[in-house]
Structures are given as structure tokens and as C-alpha cells.
Design an enzyme around this catalytic site. Structure first.
Site, mmCIF file in Angstrom:
data_model
loop_
_atom_site.group_PDB
_atom_site.id
_atom_site.type_symbol
_atom_site.label_atom_id
_atom_site.label_comp_id
_atom_site.label_asym_id
_atom_site.label_seq_id
_atom_site.Cartn_x
_atom_site.Cartn_y
_atom_site.Cartn_z
ATOM 1 N NE ARG A 390 -0.611 13.797 7.816
ATOM 2 C CZ ARG A 390 0.693 13.973 7.897
ATOM 3 N NH1 ARG A 390 1.456 13.102 8.535
ATOM 4 N NH2 ARG A 390 1.261 15.030 7.351
ATOM 5 C CB CYS A 421 -4.831 -6.176 -0.930
ATOM 6 S SG CYS A 421 -5.357 -7.493 0.150
#
Ligand code: PLP
Length: 494
Positions: A390, A421
Site C-alpha cells: 500500500r 531491490c
């Protein structure tokens, strides 16, 4: 050399957003953001119904979703009671559909059913969970703007209480499928009333620029003056495979003020009355959707369910009186407001680092030309955007606390980040944490019951966390966490 300044602990960091103030007690739990049985024990550890986070970590590992079953049940009841009371004299009560997309598993379906609520689904997969949990189809609704024929057949196989139809094309498809089966599909029409509620205000527009629903604006069909909504009402009333129950709308999510809901209710009632009159039909049901907000951060101000219910009931009562119609049976579809605050995510902290960031010199307003830097601490945790998308998807704000112990250390402006990453992999953008937070500490992020586990992914081949339900002093897994074997299971190796 730029001037370096430390945080002035009581005033807060100039890097902090305006809404974030330095907590008077970093160890305190802000009640509105937590499950009601969350507390700190004598040792200073966060507990849920008496079970400590270190015990939970030992048994289940981290990251972990930790949910209070009693809190879920009481929020479900609170919504149901508030709306049933407010609407008792108007339409005999309200049917509350828990929006399963916010968090769904078979245990939750059973809680929903036991508390007297019904269930909203939005796909064949969600219907499969409902079926496995054994909830009667009559208590289940199916949504979606692009239902497959398979999903429509499944809904009819399960004898669903309602299929919420999103477009004219879909209406015809549902009707034709039901007719070929020698059945009638129970249908609600999803309309877009042009009311968009945001957290602090709502806007009303004539035209909708989004994928969901049938427009109520008069110029949205080939025929002059005819709206897409009316075209669908007429088509539904005439289709032998359709039993038209009524109308539906859903105006948004994470809404605090009741005004937008009330305006949408009024618009739909006016339309319903006009359709009943024009086509000599009775539409016995009106669904006003979900979207009731919760507190993610201390400045969020959700309203008690009773206050929203009363405001909506007042509008339904007066509009029906003005139109001279009996009120249809009202239903609502809260998801987040039932499950959101029942759950926190437990993470273990790992790498931390402090960066220095430019900002205007807070200690000297006239020193505008100076290049002043302030510290921001990055605290990495063992999950991230794979268990809470979110912040990345919606810029959502969360909060966090040091959960495995209390600390008297000074507050430090911190950013809780994941291990993926991506530099955008942020769990909590801005929060004050004690400056002695270190690798091995446990952090807890409250308000993660809705749209976190449900939106979780395997990005970077992280295993999706499990969900533990705590009730009456004991914990059990209601969804187990994934294993490395799960992660490799679908790799065909060819
Ligand atoms: C998502 C959704 C809900 C639930 O929204 P919340 O913000 O979780 O209350 C209800 N109805 C429909 C149609 C939805 O799409």
C-alpha cells in the site's frame, strides 16, 4: 561544509511531515490504531491478548501478520449493530456484507457468518474460499467489472444471493447464461453516482472516468436523455433470466466523513423511485457499498460506525418521505473498517543506516541561504513491499513501534524499509522510533489487516508471511506462511 544539526527531540525533525509530531511516550500504543487487546506486558513487550511478540516470533517466525479474532468479531458486530439500530424503523435493518477482498480465508468467513454478517466476493477464487468455508450461497455476493462465464456459472451453481452486474454487456451475459440454465440470476446493478469521497472531502461530478459501473449521467447512451444506468434497468426488467433486486454503489475507500455516503444514498434513491415509477417495478434492495476509514496514523479521525449510520439513515428517511416511497432494504459492504485495525505486522529489524538530508534551517529562519542537513534513519525489516504494497501503490502512511521492549532513548525520525531491490520499498515513510533500535529488535506496524496480506506478492522470491489469529490467550495459524518449497513448486524446471 554544510552545517550538521541533530534532531531537536521535543520539536521534531524538519524532515518530518507536518502531521507527524514527536510522541510524548514512544512506548505508548495509540488505542485507535491497535486491536483492542493489544498491550505491553510487565517486561515492556507488545502482547496481543496476553501473547508476547517474542513468543510469536519463536513459534511462527517473522514477518508475521498477527490478528485478534475477538477484535475482528467485535468490529463486525459493532458495524452490524450500529447500522441495524439506525435503520430499524426505516427498512427493518441492514444487511452487512464483509468485503472479502480486504482479507479472506476460511476462518474469517466462519467468523463473519457466526457474527451474522454476509460476504462480498470479487472473483471465482474468492468464491472458492467462501464455498470451502461452507457459508450458504444466499449470504454471498459476487462483484467484478469483468466476470468470466466460468465465474457466472459458479455463482449460479452456488445459488448466490446476488450478482452485482457492472455493465450492460455483462447483464445480458448473466441473463443469457441463467436463462439457458432455466434459472433466474439475482442481480444488483452497480451504478456510478458521480460522488467521489476522499478522506476529508467529497467531490461530485456528472461523468465518471473509471472502469466500474453504469453511469447515471443522461448522455451516456446512444439515445438522447437515456443514461447507461436506466438502459440497464430496462434491459434487466425485460430479461427472463434476470431477477432485478436493486441498485448498488461504492464511492471510494478510507473515507472518514459521512457526507459522501449520504449524498450517494440520496442520488440512488431518487433514481430508484424514478425507475419504479417509469417501469412499474419494485426494486427491493439498495447497497451503499463500503469504504469506511480507519486510523493508520495518529492524526486519522475515523468516525464511530453509529455516527455514520445515523447520518446515512437520516438521509434515507427524509429522501424516502419526500419521494413517497417505502425504503428499500439497505445493505453495506465494509472491509477495511472491520479487519484493518485487528492486525499488526511483526517484523525483525536488521540493517540500519542514517543519512543526512538537506532542509531549511529550522533553528534560524533568517539563515535561508545555508545548506543545513538533518538526519534520517533507515531501519530495514525482513519483509517490505511484498507483504505491504500500500505505501508503494497508494502512498499510504503507516506507523510503527518498537515491539520487543520499551526504550527510554531519544526519538529519532526514522523510515522503516523492506529488503526488496527497490528504493521505493518503504513500509513506514515517517515515524519517530527510539534511537537505540538495533538489529534483532522486533517492530510492529499496526493497521495491516486490510489489503496487505491480500495484496502480498513473492517479489524477490520472498515467501509470503503467515497469518496468526489470537483468541482468548491462544494463538493459531489461520494461513500458514509459505516455504521455500512453495516458492519452487510451480517452477516446471524445463
Ligand atoms: C473494495 C470494496 C468494498 C470494501 O471497501 P473498504 O474500503 O474495504 O470498506 C466494498 N464494496 C466494493 C464494491 C468494493 O469494491
Amino acid at each position: 561544509m554544510p552545517t550538521q544539526r541533530a534532531d531537536a527531540p521535543s520539536q521534531g525533525s524538519p524532515l518530518a511531515p507536518e502531521w507527524l509530531s514527536v510522541p510524548t511516550d514512544l512506548n505508548a500504543l495509540e488505542p485507535k490504531m491497535w486491536a483492542r487487546d493489544a498491550a505491553r506486558n510487565d517486561a515492556g513487550e507488545l502482547t496481543l491478548d496476553g501473547i508476547s511478540v517474542s513468543d510469536l516470533q519463536r513459534q511462527y517466525g517473522t514477518p508475521l501478520f498477527v490478528m485478534s479474532e475477538n477484535d475482528f468479531r467485535s468490529r463486525a458486530r459493532a458495524f452490524s449493530d450500529a447500522f441495524n439500530n439506525a435503520f430499524a424503523d426505516i427498512c427493518g435493518g441492514v444487511d452487512v456484507y464483509y468485503a472479502g477482498k480486504s482479507f479472506l480465508c476460511t476462518a474469517v468467513v466462519r467468523w463473519v457468518e457466526e457474527e451474522g454478517l454476509r460476504l462480498d466476493t470479487a472473483s471465482g477464487g474468492e468464491l472458492a474460499v467462501a464455498a470451502k468455508a461452507g457459508i450458504p450461497g444466499a449470504d454471498v455476493a459476487l462483484h467484478g467489472n469483468n466476470k468470466s462465464d466460468g465465474e457466472i456459472h459458479r455463482a449460479l451453481d452456488m445459488n448466490l444471493g446476488r450478482i452485482v452486474v457492472d455493465s450492460l454487456g455483462e447483464l445480458v451475459r448473466v441473463g443469457d447464461i441463467a436463462e439457458r440454465r432455466g434459472e433466474q440470476a439475482k442481480v444488483m446493478l452497480r451504478l456510478t453516482p458521480g460522488v467521489h469521497a476522499h478522506t476529508h472531502e467529497f467531490i461530485a461530478t456528472a461523468h465518471e472516468d473509471q472502469k466500474f459501473g453504469l453511469s447515471m449521467a443522461a448522455d451516456t447512451t446512444e439515445q438522447a436523455g437515456l443514461s447507461a444506468a436506466e438502459e440497464a434497468v430496462a434491459a434487466a426488467a425485460a430479461h427472463p433470466g434476470i431477477e432485478l433486486l436493486g441498485l448498488h454503489c461504492h464511492i471510494g475507500s478510507q473515507i472518514f466523513e459521512p457526507d459522501g455516503f449520504a449524498l450517494a444514498a440520496e442520488k440512488l434513491l431518487r433514481f430508484l423511485a424514478a425507475m419504479q415509477e417509469k417501469y412499474s417495478i419494485i426494486l427491493p434492495e439498495l447497497d451503499l457499498g463500503g469504504g469506511y476509514g480507519i486510523a493508520y496514523i495518529p492524526v486519522d479521525t475515523p468516525r464511530p460506525a453509529a455516527e455514520i449510520a445515523e447520518a446515512m439513515a437520516a438521509v434515507v428517511r427524509s429522501t424516502c418521505a419526500e419521494l413517497g416511497i417505502d425504503s428499500p432494504r439497505i445493505s453495506i459492504e465494509p472491509g477495511r473498517a472491520i479487519v484493518g485495525s485487528t492486525t499488526f505486522t511483526l517484523y525483525e529489524a536488521g540493517t540500519t543506516k542514517t543519512v543526512r538530508v538537506d532542509a531549511p534551517d529550522a533553528s534560524n529562519a533568517s539563515d535561508g541561504g545555508n545548506n543545513v542537513t538533518y538526519p534520517r534513519r533507515y531501519v530495514s525489516v525482513d519483509g517490505g513491499m511484498s507483504d505491504n504494497a500500500r505505501p508503494v501503490l497508494y502512498d499510504a502512511d503507516y506507523s510503527a513501534i518498537l515491539a520487543s521492549r520499551t526504550s527510554d532513548a531519544a526519538p529519532q525520525l526514522s523510515r522503516v524499509v523492506g529488503k526488496h531491490c527497490e528504493s521505493g520499498d518503504i513500509v513506514v515513510r515517517d515515524v519517530y522510533l527510539p534511537e537505540d533500535v538495533a538489529a534483532g529488535d522486533l517492530l510492529a506496524v499496526p493497521g495491516t489487516g486490510a489489503y496487505c496480506w491480500a495484496l502480498s506478492s513473492n517479489y524477490n522470491y520472498l515467501a509470503r508471511p503467515g497469518v496468526v489469529a489470537v483468541r482468548d490467550g491462544s494463538a493459531r495459524l489461520i494461513v500458514r506462511g509459505e516455504t521455500e518449497e512453495d516458492l519452487l513448486n510451480r517452477d516446471m524446471g524445463v
